[in-house]
Scaffold this motif. Structure first.
Motif, PDB file in Angstrom:
ATOM      1  N   ASN A   1       0.862  -0.913  -0.092  1.00 25.30           N
ATOM      2  CA  ASN A   1      -0.021   0.177   0.146  1.00 25.30           C
ATOM      3  C   ASN A   1       1.015   1.259  -0.025  1.00 25.30           C
ATOM      4  OD1 ASN A   1      -2.686  -1.451   0.220  1.00 25.30           O
ATOM      5  ND2 ASN A   1      -1.956  -1.851   2.368  1.00 25.30           N
TER       6      ASN A   1
ATOM      7  N   THR B   1       1.083   8.321   1.267  1.00 22.45           N
ATOM      8  CA  THR B   1       0.400   9.346   0.648  1.00 22.45           C
ATOM      9  C   THR B   1       1.286  10.772   0.957  1.00 22.45           C
ATOM     10  OG1 THR B   1      -1.941   8.633   0.718  1.00 22.45           O
ATOM     11  CG2 THR B   1      -1.657  10.855   0.313  1.00 22.45           C
TER      12      THR B   1
ATOM     13  N   GLY C   1       1.013   7.133   6.342  1.00 22.26           N
ATOM     14  CA  GLY C   1       1.884   6.104   5.927  1.00 22.26           C
ATOM     15  C   GLY C   1       3.186   6.311   6.540  1.00 22.26           C
TER      16      GLY C   1
ATOM     17  N   ARG D   1       4.847   3.018   7.656  1.00 26.10           N
ATOM     18  CA  ARG D   1       5.378   2.149   6.451  1.00 26.10           C
ATOM     19  C   ARG D   1       6.616   2.721   5.970  1.00 26.10           C
ATOM     20  NH1 ARG D   1       0.257   2.803   3.248  1.00 26.10           N
ATOM     21  NH2 ARG D   1      -0.509   4.337   4.709  1.00 26.10           N
TER      22      ARG D   1
END
Length: 204
Positions: free
Chosen positions: A10, A13, A27, A30
């Protein structure tokens, strides 16, 4: 492990800032995981949003974090409401994917006594939102602090806070004290015995 062998599934952004660099909107975790796995390139989605939308997306991202206490999430919800972008609280609930009941409890806990709010802020006490909501229903601020302290010390439960009336707090504390086991003494002289008597004594 998943990121290391399968890359980022995923994308994060980002938004382009004024200095031609990119700022992460969602994010962050991540992104850090990718850095830890020494990835040189990661997937990202570039969005073109205004300042208010950026603030909203950032707040929503923070509210979804698992490492925040319920009070910290409530603060973010309060910040979102203060932007004035939501006509009704149900609109805010829809934007966050939360129930209206959850939003109402969040607002209730922000109205607690200032001493309680400072303790939640400074010590990051992870008190459930449902407990803070019940404490907020106690109108007297001193009683709020008393109940909050008792909850932190495991002297009272959420269900007990729900049913107890503020004027009965002293009685509640006294009853709890009376119910605690205490030592009993037996007067040998009063009962016509001496301490060497081997007769078994059954307390009445």
């Amino acid at each position: 492990l998943t990121i290391k062998y399968n890359a980022l599934i995923n994308p994060i952004t980002v938004v382009k800032s004024d200095d031609a660099r990119f700022m992460i909107v969602s994010g962050e975790r991540r992104y850090r995981a990718c850095l830890l796995n020494h990835l040189k390139f990661i997937k990202c989605s570039i969005v073109d949003i205004d300042e208010f939308q950026l603030q909203e997306m950032t707040l929503i991202e923070n509210i979804q974090r698992d490492d925040l206490t319920d009070f910290e999430k409530a603060k973010y919800i309060g910040l979102m409401w203060s932007t004035g972008r939501y006509e009704k609280k149900q609109d805010l609930a829809a934007a966050l994917g939360k129930s209206q009941s959850y939003i109402s409890k969040a607002f209730s806990c922000l109205k607690l006594d200032e001493t309680i709010l400072q303790d939640l802020e400074n010590n990051s006490c992870d008190v459930p939102l449902s407990v803070l909501d019940e404490i907020s229903k106690i109108k007297d601020k001193d009683n709020q602090k008393d109940v909050y302290s008792k909850y932190l010390n495991n002297e009272i439960t959420r269900d007990e806070i729900r049913i107890i009336k503020p004027q009965n707090l002293e009685n509640f504390a006294r009853e709890n004290l009376d119910n605690k086991p205490h030592e009993q003494t037996f007067d040998f002289e009063e009962n016509g015995l001496d301490e060497t008597n081997e007769k078994e004594i059954t307390p009445g």
